[in-house]
Scaffold this motif. Structure first.
Motif, PDB file in Angstrom:
ATOM      1  N   UNK A 116       0.812  -1.216   0.000  1.00  0.00           N
ATOM      2  CA  UNK A 116       0.000   0.000   0.000  1.00  0.00           C
ATOM      3  C   UNK A 116       0.842   1.261   0.000  1.00  0.00           C
ATOM      4  N   UNK A 117       2.014   1.225   0.646  1.00  0.00           N
ATOM      5  CA  UNK A 117       2.846   2.421   0.778  1.00  0.00           C
ATOM      6  C   UNK A 117       3.896   2.535  -0.309  1.00  0.00           C
ATOM      7  N   UNK A 118       3.948   1.579  -1.229  1.00  0.00           N
ATOM      8  CA  UNK A 118       4.936   1.660  -2.304  1.00  0.00           C
ATOM      9  C   UNK A 118       4.796   2.934  -3.136  1.00  0.00           C
ATOM     10  N   UNK A 119       3.578   3.352  -3.514  1.00  0.00           N
ATOM     11  CA  UNK A 119       3.470   4.635  -4.242  1.00  0.00           C
ATOM     12  C   UNK A 119       3.961   5.819  -3.428  1.00  0.00           C
ATOM     13  N   UNK A 120       3.704   5.784  -2.117  1.00  0.00           N
ATOM     14  CA  UNK A 120       4.156   6.883  -1.269  1.00  0.00           C
ATOM     15  C   UNK A 120       5.678   6.951  -1.235  1.00  0.00           C
ATOM     16  N   UNK A 121       6.340   5.804  -1.311  1.00  0.00           N
ATOM     17  CA  UNK A 121       7.802   5.794  -1.350  1.00  0.00           C
ATOM     18  C   UNK A 121       8.314   6.462  -2.619  1.00  0.00           C
ATOM     19  N   UNK A 122       7.657   6.205  -3.745  1.00  0.00           N
ATOM     20  CA  UNK A 122       8.068   6.849  -4.996  1.00  0.00           C
ATOM     21  C   UNK A 122       7.838   8.351  -4.935  1.00  0.00           C
TER      22      UNK A 122
ATOM     23  N   UNK B 225      -6.690   6.530  -7.749  1.00  0.00           N
ATOM     24  CA  UNK B 225      -7.021   6.481  -6.333  1.00  0.00           C
ATOM     25  C   UNK B 225      -6.332   7.658  -5.659  1.00  0.00           C
ATOM     26  N   UNK B 226      -6.310   7.654  -4.310  1.00  0.00           N
ATOM     27  CA  UNK B 226      -5.737   8.792  -3.601  1.00  0.00           C
ATOM     28  C   UNK B 226      -4.254   8.976  -3.920  1.00  0.00           C
ATOM     29  N   UNK B 227      -3.503   7.880  -3.971  1.00  0.00           N
ATOM     30  CA  UNK B 227      -2.076   7.984  -4.262  1.00  0.00           C
ATOM     31  C   UNK B 227      -1.842   8.441  -5.705  1.00  0.00           C
ATOM     32  N   UNK B 228      -2.654   7.946  -6.638  1.00  0.00           N
ATOM     33  CA  UNK B 228      -2.495   8.377  -8.029  1.00  0.00           C
ATOM     34  C   UNK B 228      -2.809   9.857  -8.177  1.00  0.00           C
ATOM     35  N   UNK B 229      -3.864  10.316  -7.480  1.00  0.00           N
ATOM     36  CA  UNK B 229      -4.183  11.737  -7.540  1.00  0.00           C
ATOM     37  C   UNK B 229      -3.052  12.581  -6.965  1.00  0.00           C
ATOM     38  N   UNK B 230      -2.479  12.116  -5.850  1.00  0.00           N
ATOM     39  CA  UNK B 230      -1.369  12.847  -5.248  1.00  0.00           C
ATOM     40  C   UNK B 230      -0.161  12.868  -6.179  1.00  0.00           C
ATOM     41  N   UNK B 231       0.148  11.731  -6.799  1.00  0.00           N
ATOM     42  CA  UNK B 231       1.290  11.671  -7.707  1.00  0.00           C
ATOM     43  C   UNK B 231       1.072  12.545  -8.938  1.00  0.00           C
ATOM     44  N   UNK B 232      -0.145  12.515  -9.498  1.00  0.00           N
ATOM     45  CA  UNK B 232      -0.431  13.340 -10.677  1.00  0.00           C
ATOM     46  C   UNK B 232      -0.349  14.827 -10.340  1.00  0.00           C
TER      47      UNK B 232
END
Length: 364
Positions: free
Chosen positions: A88-94, A118-125
């Protein structure tokens, strides 16, 4: 800010998962125990002395099994929680790695997180979009600094050359030298004041007042009318009362720059400049159009860059600082407005500034 080291988010999630699994397991075992007690006879107290061995057998059998189940759930909760938390936290690490790279000055890196939204994709975008805007802004500031340094260096170099000539030739006409130095010095002062105005508008260090854009247009037209008559350019002002909120000095500078730019970038004779104002439900419009040479559509978006000109000035005796439309765009952005540049089919440019309309006056 210095902070004391603490548990990682992954470990906290792991412990939370394991704790939840243990709680669910304990509740399940308690439910099983209650279910087993339902089979105990109602006269348990009277028969307890006779059936005590059976109770001991029940407790002795259930307790080790329950303890084994809880230990199994604890191991599964810790291992499964650690694995799931990592996934779950792998995107947050990137995202964190990209943030550190941006902190070190690398703005070209992008996260480009795969998968569905999702929330992580929105944050990354959003972070990628922020990096893109920041990189473009930094590149623009570097170009601006280089251009400003070049523009400021030019009058200083000219002044130095004139002084060197005068020093090497004592019989040189001092009147002509003083006049040329005055011209060069005036250009340097105009450029410096334009740079200061640009910085002031970007910082938004101005008081908010109610301003009628139509009055600003009339004042700018009256001020520049002698210049227009000198270059045989006619000015036509029309429109409605257009109230907005902002700095009167900056908005007057905005209109003055637009009208001045329309005059000097016009036909060699019999040119025309149209200044109109209009009101919409939530915005007010200022439009400045002028005749002139035809402009390529791909060139128009670059005209707001500092020291960028679409065409050469027809009237070359008025040099200018090359920051007219750049200042207009900055002032417009500082007032939460939009600037639109459109080449006219017959030649020339149409510039439209759209600003938020001022709220209606309330009766006292």
């Amino acid at each position: 800010m210095d902070r004391r080291p603490g548990l990682s988010v992954r470990l906290k999630l792991t412990l939370s998962y394991a704790g939840f699994v243990m709680l669910a397991g304990a509740l399940l075992l308690a439910a099983v125990w209650v279910f087993l007690l339902q089979y105990v006879p109602d006269d348990w107290d009277r028969r307890m002395l006779h059936e005590n061995p059976n109770r001991q057998l029940l407790i002795g059998t259930f307790t080790p099994a329950a303890a084994a189940v809880l230990m199994f759930l604890l191991v599964i909760g810790l291992l499964g929680g650690w694995f799931l938390a990592g996934r779950m936290l792998a995107p947050l690490t990137r995202i964190t790695d990209a943030t550190r790279m941006a902190t070190d000055g690398s703005l070209s890196h992008r996260i480009r997180l795969e998968g569905r939204r999702d929330e992580f994709r929105d944050l990354a975008d959003d972070f990628d979009a922020m990096l893109e805007r920041l990189e473009a802004h930094v590149a623009e500031q570097r170009r601006f600094a280089a251009n400003a340094s070049h523009e400021l260096r030019t009058p200083l170099a000219i002044s130095k050359a004139l002084l060197d000539v005068a020093r090497s030739d004592p019989d040189h006409d001092t009147g002509e030298l003083v006049e040329r130095l005055h011209t060069v010095n005036s250009r340097a002062i105009d450029l410096t004041e334009a740079l200061l105005l640009l910085g002031r508008a970007e910082r938004r260090t101005f008081a908010q007042e109610r301003v009628d854009v139509s009055l600003m247009a009339e004042e700018a037209t009256e001020t520049l009318l002698p210049l227009a008559e000198r270059y045989r350019v006619s000015l036509a002002t029309s429109g409605d009362i257009a109230p907005t909120t902002g700095s009167p000095a900056l908005l007057l500078q905005l209109v003055t720059n637009l009208v001045h730019n329309a005059i000097v970038h016009n036909l060699s004779e019999r040119g025309t400049v149209w200044i109109t104002t209009a009101v919409r439900p939530e915005t007010v419009l200022l439009s400045v159009e002028n005749t002139g040479e035809k402009l390529a559509p791909q060139l128009t978006p670059t005209l707001t860059e500092p020291f960028r000109r679409g065409t050469e000035r027809v009237h070359t005796d008025h040099v200018g600082a090359g920051l007219g439309l750049a200042i207009v765009e900055t002032i417009t952005r500082a007032h939460d407005g939009t600037l639109t540049l459109t080449p006219r089919p017959a030649g020339g440019l149409s510039v439209t500034v759209e600003l938020p309309a001022a709220p209606p006056r309330t009766a006292s």
